[in-house]
Design an enzyme around this catalytic site. Structure first.
Site, PDB file in Angstrom:
ATOM      1  N   GLY A  87     -77.778  10.416 -92.977  1.00  0.00           N
ATOM      2  CA  GLY A  87     -77.464  10.032 -94.354  1.00  0.00           C
ATOM      3  C   GLY A  87     -78.695  10.164 -95.222  1.00  0.00           C
ATOM      4  N   GLY A 135     -76.033   9.715 -89.602  1.00  0.00           N
ATOM      5  CA  GLY A 135     -74.799  10.013 -90.329  1.00  0.00           C
ATOM      6  C   GLY A 135     -74.093  11.273 -89.853  1.00  0.00           C
ATOM      7  CD  GLU A 158     -79.442   5.458 -86.701  1.00  0.00           C
ATOM      8  OE1 GLU A 158     -78.676   6.294 -87.201  1.00  0.00           O
ATOM      9  OE2 GLU A 158     -79.693   5.430 -85.478  1.00  0.00           O
ATOM     10  CG  ASP A 166     -75.160   3.237 -89.737  1.00  0.00           C
ATOM     11  OD1 ASP A 166     -75.825   4.169 -89.227  1.00  0.00           O
ATOM     12  OD2 ASP A 166     -74.924   3.181 -90.959  1.00  0.00           O
TER      13      ASP A 166
END
Length: 375
Positions: A87, A135, A158, A166
């Site tokens: 992301g 992402g 992350e 996530d």
């Protein structure tokens, strides 16, 4: 009346919006044969995912899902280096600092898209050629088919930037064999090529140079079923000889990974690694010591809880965690140290695992009432 400069901006904006086949658009959406094709098109930034890309992909998937003339969906990246490196983390950090809506909207809409992929009624084929992280994993791993190549580089890095794995990581990571998922989540270890298949993240392995032919064959299928698509992918998969003989990179460490990473707390994992004292264990300790203590504790709990939850419940939990990270310190510090100033020496707060209290963690996992993610 618009000033000339403003008018130019409006025209440029309009050109950006008429994106279908515009080679400068950040995502290309087209229908070829029986296939809907999504192409991530930001090669200069390794196809990093923006909110506007998410907002274009989601309704298109929903439309194709309802369309009787669309039999499968293919997603891929341009540029030859990456499928999607993650992301647009910098934009989120900038937004979160000033309390901008993007810090809520990005995660909310990204997770809604992840769920749409996970529940998609049409076969969904992700060609994960090149870097696939964060992402980018969310755009691929929940679909029916993930085709890795010798150029695939998978990681969930992350914890190094004060975040957590996530995009549904709490769902798919604890479901990998043994404790591989916990190991990947906590250390950010990178898997390459055929190892992405062997770890259970990809479903097929095909040489990178064969992907255009595979795509062509997928497009040419006449009203295929999921089985037809699987058969075609398998036929390419069995012909791929690259690295066929190599054993799985984590094979020799699996016993240790399964025992060391099965502990109930981060402190216990660290203690076990210290007691083990092998070169492998020492290396993992060094890695873990660089990560955000808050992220490590959050991640371990996320995976332990996610192991028995539905994808929808996991995404709801992860949305709560994302907002806790936006309220906290470590995410902004991680982005500064790793992405903007690049001094690679984040100053985490708190700086030690022991200082991250259970009360603080409980607070991160608490429902957000009206602000909870709705799927």
């Amino acid at each position: 009346r618009l000033k000339p400069f403003n008018r130019l901006q409006v025209i440029l904006q309009h050109l950006k919006m008429s994106k279908q086949t515009d080679s400068t658009a950040e995502v290309l959406l087209e229908k070829r044969g029986g296939a809907g094709i999504i192409t991530l098109n930001r090669p200069k930034v390794l196809n990093a995912l923006t909110l506007s890309m998410i907002q274009q992909i989601y309704p298109q998937i929903k439309t194709w899902e309802q369309d009787p003339e669309t039999f499968l969906i293919i997603i891929k990246g341009t540029g030859g280096k990456a499928f999607c490196a993650g992301g647009d983390i910098r934009a989120i950090a900038d937004a979160g600092k000033v309390g901008d809506r993007l810090a809520h909207d990005f995660f909310r809409e990204e997770y809604i898209l992840n769920n749409a992929i996970g529940t998609c009624k049409k076969p969904y084929v992700a060609l994960i050629d090149g870097i696939t992280m964060g992402g980018g994993v969310g755009l691929s791993v929940h679909g029916h088919f993930r085709v890795a190549t010798e150029k695939t580089l998978f990681a969930m890095p992350e914890t190094a930037i004060g975040l957590f794995p996530d995009v549904g990581g709490g769902y798919f990571l604890p479901r990998l064999s043994g404790k591989i998922g916990y190991y990947l989540a906590l250390t950010g270890f990178r898997l390459k090529g055929r190892d992405v298949l062997k770890a259970g993240i990809a479903t097929h392995f095909v040489e990178s140079e064969k992907l255009p032919a595979l795509e062509k064959d997928l497009i040419a299928l006449k009203s295929p079923s999921t089985e037809n698509i699987a058969d075609l992918l398998n036929s390419y998969h069995v012909k791929s000889k690259v690295d066929q003989e190599k054993e799985f990179v984590l094979d020799e460490h699996m016993e240790k990974i399964n025992s060391l990473f099965s502990a109930n707390s981060m402190e216990e994992i660290v203690k076990k690694l210290k007691q083990d004292g092998s070169p492998f264990a020492i290396k993992q300790l060094e890695t873990i010591n660089k990560m955000s203590p808050t992220s490590l504790k959050m991640t371990l709990r996320q995976l332990r809880e996610g192991a028995s939850m539905s994808l929808q419940d996991v995404l709801m939990m992860e949305y709560r965690l994302s907002q806790a990270c936006m309220r906290g310190h470590d995410f902004y510090e991680g982005v500064r140290a790793v992405l903007t100033e690049k001094d690679q020496s984040p100053r985490w707060k708190p700086a030690a695992l022991e200082e991250v209290s259970d009360e603080f963690l409980d607070d991160c996992f608490k429902p957000l009432g009206n602000n909870d993610l709705k799927l």
